[in-house]
Design a protein around this motif. Structure first.
Motif, PDB file in Angstrom:
ATOM      1  N   ARG A 161      53.738  77.410  46.817  1.00 51.79           N
ATOM      2  CA  ARG A 161      54.533  78.632  46.895  1.00 51.79           C
ATOM      3  C   ARG A 161      56.020  78.293  46.988  1.00 51.79           C
ATOM      4  O   ARG A 161      56.841  78.825  46.250  1.00 51.79           O
ATOM      5  CB  ARG A 161      54.118  79.436  48.131  1.00 51.79           C
ATOM      6  N   ASP A 162      56.351  77.343  47.856  1.00 49.64           N
ATOM      7  CA  ASP A 162      57.759  77.038  48.075  1.00 49.64           C
ATOM      8  C   ASP A 162      58.371  76.365  46.864  1.00 49.64           C
ATOM      9  O   ASP A 162      59.472  76.697  46.442  1.00 49.64           O
ATOM     10  CB  ASP A 162      57.903  76.150  49.322  1.00 49.64           C
ATOM     11  N   ALA A 163      57.623  75.384  46.292  1.00 51.70           N
ATOM     12  CA  ALA A 163      58.186  74.637  45.170  1.00 51.70           C
ATOM     13  C   ALA A 163      58.167  75.448  43.885  1.00 51.70           C
ATOM     14  O   ALA A 163      58.926  75.174  42.963  1.00 51.70           O
ATOM     15  CB  ALA A 163      57.407  73.336  44.989  1.00 51.70           C
ATOM     16  N   GLY A 164      57.297  76.446  43.817  1.00 49.19           N
ATOM     17  CA  GLY A 164      57.192  77.215  42.567  1.00 49.19           C
ATOM     18  C   GLY A 164      57.781  78.608  42.696  1.00 49.19           C
ATOM     19  O   GLY A 164      57.347  79.526  41.995  1.00 49.19           O
ATOM     20  N   ALA A 165      58.768  78.746  43.596  1.00 48.35           N
ATOM     21  CA  ALA A 165      59.318  80.071  43.869  1.00 48.35           C
ATOM     22  C   ALA A 165      59.900  80.722  42.619  1.00 48.35           C
ATOM     23  O   ALA A 165      59.978  81.946  42.530  1.00 48.35           O
ATOM     24  CB  ALA A 165      60.379  79.986  44.956  1.00 48.35           C
ATOM     25  N   ASP A 166      60.295  79.882  41.632  1.00 40.76           N
ATOM     26  CA  ASP A 166      60.898  80.469  40.425  1.00 40.76           C
ATOM     27  C   ASP A 166      59.855  81.045  39.469  1.00 40.76           C
ATOM     28  O   ASP A 166      60.180  81.874  38.631  1.00 40.76           O
ATOM     29  CB  ASP A 166      61.755  79.428  39.704  1.00 40.76           C
ATOM     30  N   VAL A 167      58.591  80.604  39.555  1.00 41.39           N
ATOM     31  CA  VAL A 167      57.579  81.149  38.639  1.00 41.39           C
ATOM     32  C   VAL A 167      56.585  82.089  39.326  1.00 41.39           C
ATOM     33  O   VAL A 167      55.973  82.925  38.678  1.00 41.39           O
ATOM     34  CB  VAL A 167      56.779  80.041  37.909  1.00 41.39           C
ATOM     35  N   PHE A 168      56.428  81.957  40.654  1.00 44.87           N
ATOM     36  CA  PHE A 168      55.463  82.811  41.340  1.00 44.87           C
ATOM     37  C   PHE A 168      56.166  83.898  42.140  1.00 44.87           C
ATOM     38  O   PHE A 168      57.080  83.619  42.898  1.00 44.87           O
ATOM     39  CB  PHE A 168      54.610  82.003  42.332  1.00 44.87           C
ATOM     40  N   ALA A 169      55.716  85.125  41.984  1.00 45.89           N
ATOM     41  CA  ALA A 169      56.203  86.195  42.850  1.00 45.89           C
ATOM     42  C   ALA A 169      55.560  86.018  44.220  1.00 45.89           C
ATOM     43  O   ALA A 169      56.189  86.239  45.244  1.00 45.89           O
ATOM     44  CB  ALA A 169      55.857  87.557  42.271  1.00 45.89           C
ATOM     45  N   VAL A 290      40.670  79.543  47.920  1.00 44.01           N
ATOM     46  CA  VAL A 290      40.853  79.761  46.478  1.00 44.01           C
ATOM     47  C   VAL A 290      42.254  80.335  46.279  1.00 44.01           C
ATOM     48  O   VAL A 290      42.592  81.343  46.897  1.00 44.01           O
ATOM     49  CB  VAL A 290      39.832  80.780  45.920  1.00 44.01           C
ATOM     50  N   PRO A 291      43.086  79.684  45.480  1.00 40.22           N
ATOM     51  CA  PRO A 291      44.443  80.192  45.300  1.00 40.22           C
ATOM     52  C   PRO A 291      44.468  81.451  44.432  1.00 40.22           C
ATOM     53  O   PRO A 291      43.661  81.604  43.519  1.00 40.22           O
ATOM     54  CB  PRO A 291      45.174  79.061  44.568  1.00 40.22           C
ATOM     55  N   LEU A 292      45.407  82.322  44.766  1.00 39.77           N
ATOM     56  CA  LEU A 292      45.648  83.517  43.952  1.00 39.77           C
ATOM     57  C   LEU A 292      47.149  83.582  43.755  1.00 39.77           C
ATOM     58  O   LEU A 292      47.889  83.532  44.731  1.00 39.77           O
ATOM     59  CB  LEU A 292      45.218  84.789  44.696  1.00 39.77           C
ATOM     60  N   VAL A 293      47.603  83.652  42.514  1.00 38.48           N
ATOM     61  CA  VAL A 293      49.053  83.726  42.318  1.00 38.48           C
ATOM     62  C   VAL A 293      49.405  84.951  41.487  1.00 38.48           C
ATOM     63  O   VAL A 293      48.625  85.394  40.643  1.00 38.48           O
ATOM     64  CB  VAL A 293      49.609  82.459  41.608  1.00 38.48           C
ATOM     65  N   ARG A 294      50.567  85.492  41.777  1.00 36.95           N
ATOM     66  CA  ARG A 294      51.132  86.534  40.915  1.00 36.95           C
ATOM     67  C   ARG A 294      52.406  85.957  40.330  1.00 36.95           C
ATOM     68  O   ARG A 294      53.241  85.397  41.037  1.00 36.95           O
ATOM     69  CB  ARG A 294      51.443  87.804  41.720  1.00 36.95           C
ATOM     70  N   LEU A 295      52.511  86.076  38.981  1.00 35.44           N
ATOM     71  CA  LEU A 295      53.683  85.503  38.315  1.00 35.44           C
ATOM     72  C   LEU A 295      54.921  86.336  38.636  1.00 35.44           C
ATOM     73  O   LEU A 295      54.845  87.560  38.789  1.00 35.44           O
ATOM     74  CB  LEU A 295      53.470  85.487  36.799  1.00 35.44           C
ATOM     75  N   ALA A 296      56.060  85.631  38.713  1.00 31.82           N
ATOM     76  CA  ALA A 296      57.322  86.331  38.944  1.00 31.82           C
ATOM     77  C   ALA A 296      57.643  87.174  37.716  1.00 31.82           C
ATOM     78  O   ALA A 296      57.238  86.829  36.595  1.00 31.82           O
ATOM     79  CB  ALA A 296      58.426  85.311  39.197  1.00 31.82           C
ATOM     80  N   PRO A 297      58.378  88.269  37.910  1.00 31.21           N
ATOM     81  CA  PRO A 297      58.697  89.124  36.759  1.00 31.21           C
ATOM     82  C   PRO A 297      59.411  88.322  35.675  1.00 31.21           C
ATOM     83  O   PRO A 297      60.268  87.494  35.966  1.00 31.21           O
ATOM     84  CB  PRO A 297      59.638  90.180  37.360  1.00 31.21           C
ATOM     85  N   GLY A 298      59.022  88.547  34.429  1.00 31.53           N
ATOM     86  CA  GLY A 298      59.696  87.901  33.309  1.00 31.53           C
ATOM     87  C   GLY A 298      59.195  86.505  32.998  1.00 31.53           C
ATOM     88  O   GLY A 298      59.615  85.901  32.016  1.00 31.53           O
ATOM     89  N   VAL A 299      58.329  85.971  33.842  1.00 34.10           N
ATOM     90  CA  VAL A 299      57.821  84.615  33.584  1.00 34.10           C
ATOM     91  C   VAL A 299      56.615  84.719  32.666  1.00 34.10           C
ATOM     92  O   VAL A 299      55.700  85.498  32.917  1.00 34.10           O
ATOM     93  CB  VAL A 299      57.429  83.926  34.904  1.00 34.10           C
ATOM     94  N   ARG A 300      56.646  83.941  31.576  1.00 33.53           N
ATOM     95  CA  ARG A 300      55.503  83.961  30.665  1.00 33.53           C
ATOM     96  C   ARG A 300      54.390  83.078  31.225  1.00 33.53           C
ATOM     97  O   ARG A 300      54.642  82.156  31.989  1.00 33.53           O
ATOM     98  CB  ARG A 300      55.931  83.475  29.277  1.00 33.53           C
ATOM     99  N   ARG A 301      53.170  83.339  30.805  1.00 35.08           N
ATOM    100  CA  ARG A 301      52.013  82.598  31.317  1.00 35.08           C
ATOM    101  C   ARG A 301      52.107  81.125  31.000  1.00 35.08           C
ATOM    102  O   ARG A 301      51.806  80.275  31.834  1.00 35.08           O
ATOM    103  CB  ARG A 301      50.712  83.163  30.726  1.00 35.08           C
ATOM    104  N   GLY A 302      52.533  80.823  29.756  1.00 31.51           N
ATOM    105  CA  GLY A 302      52.625  79.429  29.338  1.00 31.51           C
ATOM    106  C   GLY A 302      53.594  78.660  30.219  1.00 31.51           C
ATOM    107  O   GLY A 302      53.328  77.545  30.665  1.00 31.51           O
ATOM    108  N   GLN A 303      54.718  79.308  30.493  1.00 31.48           N
ATOM    109  CA  GLN A 303      55.747  78.740  31.347  1.00 31.48           C
ATOM    110  C   GLN A 303      55.162  78.453  32.735  1.00 31.48           C
ATOM    111  O   GLN A 303      55.329  77.356  33.276  1.00 31.48           O
ATOM    112  CB  GLN A 303      56.818  79.828  31.465  1.00 31.48           C
ATOM    113  N   ALA A 304      54.460  79.430  33.287  1.00 34.83           N
ATOM    114  CA  ALA A 304      53.879  79.285  34.614  1.00 34.83           C
ATOM    115  C   ALA A 304      52.834  78.177  34.623  1.00 34.83           C
ATOM    116  O   ALA A 304      52.756  77.380  35.570  1.00 34.83           O
ATOM    117  CB  ALA A 304      53.254  80.603  35.060  1.00 34.83           C
TER     118      ALA A 304
END
Lengths: 873, 112
Positions: A161-169, A290-304
């Motif tokens: 969560r902390d390291a991926g703050a730019d891709v995960f909401a 089990v992890p559950l993530v929501r992508l940050a707005p504007g982030v494409r799936r491939g990018q995430a």
């Protein structure tokens, strides 16, 4: 202009009245002309004749005027539809059979497809599923496989969560927990649910229907499902805010989830609680989720996905001896990744058999349409000779096919709804938690039905009909019946042969499933499950039982249960045999350390276990109350272990080491089935429960004839000992055994139904082709009879044709069925894929049906009266 | 019986002749054919096979409408009459026909 459009529409739509007006107008014209001629001195007859002649061909004028009335395009189409309706109405029986056939084929495939859709294709019913995902790591080392391998330690999740703050909401976690014990005023129930991180609801975008969600990991609050609220709280809105006791702790019920929300996995959750409630600490590496993530707005799936993989390698795993190689962003799906392969194989096989039904239906349709085309050959030839364009004739056939296939497709969808209702009503194995599967057809299923219908309609309905209507004008007009008849008949024979072959293939598959179900049901289990009920009783955390108090509870419970009416014996065991779970490992003989050992499951049982399940002790003894912690460690092994470790010798008094510890063998049981009915003989080691305490045990009670009462009484007994302890998953052990054969039973029912439908269709096809032949050959048969052929000879000639088609089709079907059986042999149990009983019985069944289907036309042929027949054309 | 010397009405001019007839008074199909024959002094004979389709065509164009009425002899007949649109169309068609006929006349005179 408006007046003109009105005139056109009136003309085009009110055909009958327009016809009447036209006739009246023309008649008026003739009469006036006649009168004029009379005035000029002709006799009335002459005058009328002249009037008619000067007018020209009346019919030609009428035709031109009718054509003039047509609105371009709409009118011909309307005409075609009316033509189609007429054609369908002219042969209502055949049309109904054709539509029904389409309905059966489409219904079968659509039902199976909706199961595939519900399990494999449809995303979980969550808002914005495309923005949600799970992280799946590929690891090697200590924690790398099984269920635990799919989970990620909570601290590691926080690092994501902390390291991926730019891709995960947001990043949340959940883990399924069976058996929360929820204490209500009158009863303590066991509830399936999930332990979740505090941001679970926010991440999934779920807003409770009533109240609110909890938002912190340590909140002493829970949210319950709409279903649980309705069933246990009487859908009372004041339930929100109430204090309930969960696993012995007071918590506040703060929210009711919206109807239809049942968590983020294939298991339907009924309750959600923050992880802190089970005393689990976010900093604990043993808390795996089990992890559950929501992508940050504007982030494409491939990018995430790329970010997830990069993060996985960067974050250092703290689990011992575990390496993370890569990670992927998975979609939240109903069937998780590790089950998809099996599910796809199983459903693929079922879909394949459904497609066979569709193909049989298609062949039947093709045969019917060819027959119609041939029967209409002469009519078509006449129409084309009179100038109807080929396109026009084709349009008529198209309109007719559309009507039949439209009705058939709609019927198929109706059947699919019935099929789905059946699927929804299927009883799942009792140890399977309620699944989150919606079988109701959705848009994708309906599109599938339309596509299947269109495919069959175009490929097997229209094309053959077009082919059969191909204009051979001269011969068709000369003696259309005889010549084109033989071509159509040959084509029909091929289609009927194909149907027989496909039906045989289906029947073989169905019979193999049924035989393997029988083999499973009659397999020697090594124990007697009838009359035994079992239920899980968990004294583990959060209950405060230790080894001593736990043993005391278990002992007191067994004493109470044995005193219940109807109870013959009661015991505890680590798990229910054939429930699909196992634990254990490698064991070997202590006196032969270099010999290869054997993999064996182990479980701890109380002394009366063998008597309760009627497991036979072949040698030595079972356990007694004396086998406690102060006595030497002992074990009872099964025949399979004994034969492997000490072949030909008595194992009594010898010691085994390994997964079971170092224990002395005091008894030997017969071989049995332990995990799956369909397993190969496998090793098993029983250990005395008094030497191996486990907080979670399954109570087994033999109470034949009093099963339901016993479950109720057991609940009361447990509640009397401790109201916070729940009795969960009560089940009939015989039901568990049957449930283990669930896939076999399911496949047997489904494929069996398909096989019967296929057989019926093939019989109809065979009957149709022969009856048609007899009707066509009435005259020929009459001549033969007149020339002295006996009735028997005529019957033989008709039957012979049916038998030849059946033999060829059957032979082909046997080859195809054999190949298919070998290909899907892994689905069978206890039989060889080329099972001689099956491959012997199916052809006999088929020939019986083929004979019956041929008999009626043959009798009709034999009863042809020569004199009637000769007059028939 | 048709007069063997009578000419069939030229295609395209029949519509114009019908419109002309109807511009005088509403008339039924048979009456229209009689009028054209009379007014052309027997030179033009309307083929019934083209008359009724022409009426239908004009009706679809919205230039004429039809009603059922009774004749002097008290018979039911379908009467056609011009619409306002038909009247405008008739004027235009007449002009263009006259231009056309004039042009054809000039050419025929020039080459004779």
């Amino acid at each position: 202009m408006l007046a003109g459009i009105g005139a056109r529409l009136r003309d085009a739509l009110g055909r009958a009245s327009a016809d009447r007006e036209m006739d009246e107008e023309l008649r008026f014209h003739i009469e006036m002309e006649t009168e004029k001629n009379v005035r000029s001195g002709m006799t009335p007859e002459e005058a009328r004749r002249h009037a008619l002649v000067s007018f020209g061909g009346m019919e030609r004028h009428r035709g031109r005027l009718r054509e003039g009335r047509q609105v371009p395009f709409v009118e011909p189409l309307w005409h075609d539809v009316r033509f189609g309706v007429r054609a369908v109405r002219r042969t209502p029986g055949l049309s109904a059979v054709a539509a029904l056939t389409v309905a059966l084929g489409v219904g079968a495939t659509t039902t199976v497809f909706s199961a595939v859709n519900a399990t494999l294709l449809r995303p979980l019913p969550l808002p914005e599923p495309e923005r949600l995902g799970s992280i799946q790591e590929r690891r090697s080392g200590a924690v790398s496989n099984g269920v635990e391998g799919m989970l990620i330690a909570y601290p590691r999740l926080l690092e994501y969560r902390d390291a991926g703050a730019d891709v995960f909401a947001s990043v949340a976690g959940h883990r399924l927990e069976d058996g929360f014990s929820l204490r209500l005023p009158d009863v303590t129930i066991s509830v399936n649910g999930a332990l979740t991180s505090g941001n679970y609801f926010e991440t999934l975008g779920i807003r409770p229907e009533l109240g609110r969600a909890y938002t912190s990991d340590d909140a002493r609050e829970i949210v319950i499902s709409h279903t649980l609220w309705a069933s246990r709280f009487g859908a009372d809105p004041s339930a929100v805010g109430r204090t309930v006791v969960l696993d012995g702790r007071s918590v506040t019920l703060v929210g009711v989830a919206p109807r239809g929300f049942a968590g983020a996995s294939f298991v339907a959750d009924q309750l959600w609680a923050p992880v802190g409630l089970r005393g689990l600490d976010a900093s604990s590496w043993s808390l795996r989720m089990v992890p559950l993530v929501r992508l940050a707005p504007g982030v494409r799936r491939g990018q995430a996905a790329a970010a997830v993989d990069a993060l996985a390698r960067r974050i250092v795993p703290e689990e011992q001896e575990t390496t993370v190689h890569s990670a992927r962003l998975a979609h939240l799906e109903v069937v998780p990744d590790d089950g998809r392969g099996v599910a796809m194989g199983f459903f693929g096989m079922l879909l394949g058999t459904a497609v066979l039904v569709l193909l049989i239906a298609a062949a039947n349709i093709a045969a019917i349409m060819v027959a119609r085309g041939v029967a209409r050959h002469r009519e078509t030839a006449v129409r084309m000779a009179m100038g109807a364009s080929r396109a026009r004739v084709a349009r008529h056939l198209l309109a007719e096919s559309l009507l039949i296939f439209g009705a058939g497709g709609a019927g198929g969808v109706g059947l699919a709804y019935l099929g789905c209702a059946w699927l929804t009503g299927l009883e799942l194995p009792p140890q399977v938690p309620p699944l989150l599967l919606g079988f109701t057809p959705d848009g994708r299923v309906l599109s599938f039905a339309v596509a299947a219908t269109a495919l069959v309609g175009l490929g097997f309905g229209l094309l053959p009909a077009l082919g059969a209507s191909r204009p051979d004008l001269v011969p068709a007009l000369k003696d259309g019946a005889t010549r084109s008849g033989s071509r159509g008949a040959r084509v029909r024979d091929v289609f009927v042969g194909a149907q027989v072959a496909l039906a045989v293939t289906l029947l073989l598959t169905a019979a193999l499933f049924s035989r393997s179900l029988q083999a499973g049901l009659s397999a020697d289990l090594g124990f007697d499950p009838t009359g035994v009920v079992a239920a899980s009783i968990n004294l583990g955390a959060p209950h405060e039982y230790d080894r001593e108090t736990g043993r005391a509870f278990q002992h007191a419970l067994l004493t109470r249960v044995r005193a219940l009416p109807g109870v013959e014996a009661a015991a505890l065991s680590g798990y229910v045999l054939l429930g699909g779970s196992r634990s254990g490992g490698h064991v070997r003989a202590e006196d032969a350390p270099n010999e290869q050992g054997i993999n064996a499951s182990t479980t701890a049982v109380t002394p009366e276990y063998f008597r309760t399940l009627r497991i036979e002790i072949l040698e030595g003894r079972g356990f007694t109350d004396a086998d406690d912690e102060s006595a030497p460690a002992v074990a009872v092994i099964n025949r399979t272990v004994a034969d492997r470790l000490w072949p030909g010798q008595s194992p009594l008094g010898r010691r085994i080491t390994g997964a079971a510890g170092n224990v002395e063998v005091v008894g030997v049981t017969g071989p049995g089935k332990y995990v799956f009915v369909t397993e190969e003989p496998s090793g098993f080691v029983f250990l005395p429960q008094l030497q191996r305490y486990r907080s979670r045990m399954f109570l087994h009670v033999r109470a034949p004839g009093a099963e339901a009462a016993t479950i109720r009484d057991v609940r009361a007994a447990v509640r009397a000992l401790d109201p916070d302890v729940a009795v969960s998953a009560p089940m009939l052990v015989s039901g568990v055994v049957g449930a283990g054969l669930f896939p076999h039973r399911f496949a047997t029912q489904l494929v069996g139904t398909f096989g019967m439908v296929g057989l019926l269709l093939a019989a109809m096809g065979l009957y149709g082709v022969l009856a048609y032949q007899v009707a066509r050959r009435t005259r020929e048969l009459g001549v033969r009879r007149a020339l002295g052929a006996t009735a028997a000879r005529v019957v033989r000639s008709v039957l012979g044709r049916g038998i030849i088609v059946a033999v060829l089709g059957c032979g082909l079907g046997m080859v195809a069925g054999g190949a298919l059986a070998i290909a899907i042999r892994s689905f069978f149990y206890g039989i060889r894929p080329l099972d001689p009983v099956t491959f012997g019985a199916v052809p006999i069944l088929l020939f019986a049906v083929a004979l019956a289907a041929s008999w009626i036309p043959a009798r009709r042929a034999a009863s042809v009266e020569p004199s009637v027949a000769l007059r028939s054309e | 019986m048709a007069d063997p010397t009578a000419n069939d009405v030229l295609r395209g001019t029949l519509d114009l002749l019908i419109l002309k007839t109807l511009s005088l008074e509403p008339m039924h199909g048979w009456g229209i054919s009689q009028r054209i024959q009379e007014r052309s002094r027997g030179i033009l004979d309307v083929n019934q096979g083209s008359l009724y389709p022409a009426l239908q065509r004009l009706e679809h164009r919205g230039w004429i409408v039809s009603d059922w009425g009774t004749t002097e002899n008290n018979r039911r007949a379908k009467y056609y009459r011009l619409t306002a649109e038909g009247r405008r169309g008739f004027v235009n068609e007449t002009e263009s026909w006259q231009r056309y006929a004039g042009a054809v006349g000039w050419i025929l005179e020039a080459t004779s």
